[in-house]
Design an enzyme around this catalytic site. Structure first.
Site, PDB file in Angstrom:
ATOM      1  N   ASN A  12       0.817  -1.143   0.022  1.00 17.33           N
ATOM      2  CA  ASN A  12       0.139  -0.024   0.121  1.00 17.33           C
ATOM      3  C   ASN A  12       1.006   1.087  -0.022  1.00 17.33           C
ATOM      4  OD1 ASN A  12      -1.963   2.045   0.245  1.00 17.33           O
ATOM      5  ND2 ASN A  12      -2.257   1.375   2.635  1.00 17.33           N
ATOM      6  N   TRP A  13       1.144   1.993  -1.096  1.00 20.56           N
ATOM      7  CA  TRP A  13       1.813   2.959  -1.281  1.00 20.56           C
ATOM      8  C   TRP A  13       1.573   4.091  -0.555  1.00 20.56           C
ATOM      9  CZ3 TRP A  13       3.013   3.354  -7.162  1.00 20.56           C
ATOM     10  CH2 TRP A  13       3.956   2.050  -7.619  1.00 20.56           C
ATOM     11  N   LYS A  14       0.063   4.284  -0.150  1.00 26.62           N
ATOM     12  CA  LYS A  14      -0.754   5.409   0.274  1.00 26.62           C
ATOM     13  C   LYS A  14      -0.583   6.532  -0.553  1.00 26.62           C
ATOM     14  CE  LYS A  14      -0.174   3.228   4.777  1.00 26.62           C
ATOM     15  NZ  LYS A  14      -0.145   3.329   6.235  1.00 26.62           N
ATOM     16  N   HIS A  98      -9.885   1.431   4.839  1.00 29.14           N
ATOM     17  CA  HIS A  98      -8.536   1.446   5.546  1.00 29.14           C
ATOM     18  C   HIS A  98      -8.648   2.362   7.045  1.00 29.14           C
ATOM     19  CE1 HIS A  98      -4.233   2.635   6.288  1.00 29.14           C
ATOM     20  NE2 HIS A  98      -4.064   1.322   5.884  1.00 29.14           N
ATOM     21  N   GLU A 100      -7.013   4.714   7.762  1.00 27.52           N
ATOM     22  CA  GLU A 100      -6.575   6.233   7.419  1.00 27.52           C
ATOM     23  C   GLU A 100      -7.752   6.836   6.794  1.00 27.52           C
ATOM     24  OE1 GLU A 100      -2.835   5.393   5.641  1.00 27.52           O
ATOM     25  OE2 GLU A 100      -2.235   4.971   7.431  1.00 27.52           O
ATOM     26  N   GLU A 170      -5.520  -4.823  10.486  1.00 29.14           N
ATOM     27  CA  GLU A 170      -4.467  -3.825  10.739  1.00 29.14           C
ATOM     28  C   GLU A 170      -4.776  -2.982  12.259  1.00 29.14           C
ATOM     29  OE1 GLU A 170      -2.284  -2.309   7.446  1.00 29.14           O
ATOM     30  OE2 GLU A 170      -4.257  -1.559   6.754  1.00 29.14           O
ATOM     31  N   GLY A 176       2.295   2.170  10.668  1.00 25.27           N
ATOM     32  CA  GLY A 176       3.315   3.733  10.742  1.00 25.27           C
ATOM     33  C   GLY A 176       3.970   3.771  12.144  1.00 25.27           C
ATOM     34  N   SER A 216       3.306  -1.962  10.288  1.00 21.69           N
ATOM     35  CA  SER A 216       4.682  -2.216  10.544  1.00 21.69           C
ATOM     36  C   SER A 216       5.210  -3.427  10.261  1.00 21.69           C
ATOM     37  CB  SER A 216       4.952  -1.913  12.062  1.00 21.69           C
ATOM     38  OG  SER A 216       4.617  -0.320  12.351  1.00 21.69           O
ATOM     39  N   GLY A 237       2.993  -1.067   4.261  1.00 17.78           N
ATOM     40  CA  GLY A 237       3.002   0.410   4.021  1.00 17.78           C
ATOM     41  C   GLY A 237       4.331   0.849   3.676  1.00 17.78           C
TER      42      GLY A 237
HETATM   43  P1  13P Z   1       2.763   0.451   7.836  1.00 17.81           P
HETATM   44  O1  13P Z   1       3.402  -0.850   7.106  1.00 17.81           O
HETATM   45  O2  13P Z   1       3.445   1.664   7.247  1.00 17.81           O
HETATM   46  O3  13P Z   1       2.598   0.242   8.927  1.00 17.81           O
HETATM   47  O4  13P Z   1       1.434   0.693   7.234  1.00 17.81           O
HETATM   48  C1  13P Z   1       0.432  -0.318   7.307  1.00 17.81           C
HETATM   49  C2  13P Z   1      -0.869  -0.195   6.374  1.00 17.81           C
HETATM   50  O5  13P Z   1      -1.485   0.782   6.736  1.00 17.81           O
HETATM   51  C3  13P Z   1      -1.109  -0.792   5.046  1.00 17.81           C
HETATM   52  O6  13P Z   1      -2.221  -0.635   4.627  1.00 17.81           O
END
Ligand code: 13P
Length: 256
Positions: A12-14, A98, A100, A170, A176, A216, A237
Site C-alpha cells: 500500500n503506497w498510500k 482502511h 486512514e 490492521e 506506521g 509495521s 505500507g
Molecule cells: P505500515 O506498514 O507503514 O505500518 O502501514 C500499514 C498499512 O497501513 C498498510 O495498509
C-alpha cells in the site's frame, strides 16, 4: 498460513511515490514476480497512477489495487473514484475501509459495506480492512470493534461473492508506528475473524477466506506472520515503498 489458501502480499503506497518512481519500481519487481507464482502480489497506488500501472503490468502476475472507491458507478460525486471505471481500466483489487480512511475521511461501516458491494458488482476484489482502536486495546474491546466492523462490512454479501473478498486486520496502533503486533497477537485476531466468518457464513467459507495482517510489517517480522495458521498474507505500507524491500517480502511469502 494454510496451504488451501494462496498467500497475498500487498503493497500500500498510500499517498506516496513520485510520478517518475512508479515505472522503475514496477520494473524492479516484475521479473521476480514472474519467476514464482506461489503467492499473489499486488500494489496499491494513488489513483492517478493506476492506468499507467495497469499498462505496465499487463500480461504479468502482478496485480494492481486501488486504495478506495465510491459505492456508485458514476454521478455527481466530485473528487471520488468510480469502481466501474477502476474495473474497466484493469484494476484487480480495491482496499476498502482502511484505518486512514476511517480516521481522516469519516469512513463509516455502512459505507464500507456499500463500497464492498459495489466493488464486487464491478468485478473488483475487495480487501476489507478492519482496524482496532488503541483506546479500546484491553482485550475484549478489541474483539468487539473488529468483529462489529466485520459483520457490518459483510452485510448482504453472499457466500458466492465472498470468494473474492479478502479481510485485512490492521491494528491502529501498529500502523506506521514501527511497532508491529506480535505474531501471536495477530494470530489471535485472525483466528477470531475466521471464527466469526464461520458464524456469519459457514466453516468452509471461513476456511477459504484470506486474512491479511498489516501494521509495521518489515523483513524482520514478516516470516513470523506467515507461520501463523490463520494469517494468509501481509499488507505493507512503509517497508514496501522500497522496491527491493518489497521484493524481499515477496520472497519471504514464497518461502512460507
Ligand atoms: P505500515 O506498514 O507503514 O505500518 O502501514 C500499514 C498499512 O497501513 C498498510 O495498509
Amino acid at each position: 498460513m494454510n496451504n488451501n489458501r494462496r498467500p497475498l502480499v500487498l503493497a500500500n503506497w498510500k499517498m506516496n511515490m513520485e510520478p517518475q518512481e512508479v515505472g522503475p519500481y514496477l520494473d524492479t519487481i516484475l521479473p521476480e514476480v514472474e519467476k514464482d507464482t506461489d503467492a499473489d502480489v499486488a500494489v496499491a497506488g494513488q489513483d492517478l497512477y493506476l492506468a499507467q500501472m495497469v499498462a505496465k503490468v499487463k500480461g504479468s502476475q502482478l496485480a494492481i489495487a486501488a486504495q478506495d472507491a465510491h459505492w456508485e458507478d458514476q454521478g455527481a460525486f466530485t473528487g471520488e473514484t468510480s469502481p466501474k471505471a477502476l474495473s474497466t481500466i484493469g484494476v484487480s483489487y480495491v482496499m476498502i475501509g482502511h484505518f486512514e480512511r476511517r480516521k481522516f475521511f469519516n469512513e463509516t461501516d455502512e459505507r464500507v459495506n456499500l463500497k464492498t458491494k459495489a466493488a464486487l458488482k464491478n468485478g473488483l476484489k475487495p480487501i476489507v480492512d478492519l482496524d482496532e482502536d488503541l483506546s479500546a486495546y484491553d482485550g475484549q474491546a478489541i474483539d468487539q470493534v473488529e468483529l462489529s466492523q466485520l459483520k457490518k462490512a459483510l452485510t448482504g454479501i453472499s457466500e458466492e461473492e465472498m470468494k473474492d473478498v479478502t479481510i485485512a486486520y490492521e491494528p491502529t496502533w501498529a500502523i506506521g508506528s514501527g511497532e508491529a503486533a506480535s505474531a501471536e497477537q495477530a494470530e489471535k485476531s485472525a483466528a477470531l475473524i475466521r471464527a466469526s466468518l464461520a458464524n456469519l457464513y459457514n466453516q468452509d467459507l471461513a476456511n477459504q477466506t484470506r486474512i491479511l495482517y498489516g501494521g509495521s510489517v518489515n523483513t524482520s517480522n514478516a516470516a513470523s506472520f506467515f507461520k501463523q495458521a490463520d494469517i494468509d498474507g501481509i499488507l505493507v505500507g512503509k517497508a514496501a515503498l522500497n522496491p527491493q524491500t518489497f521484493l524481499d517480502l515477496i520472497d519471504i511469502a514464497q518461502q512460507a
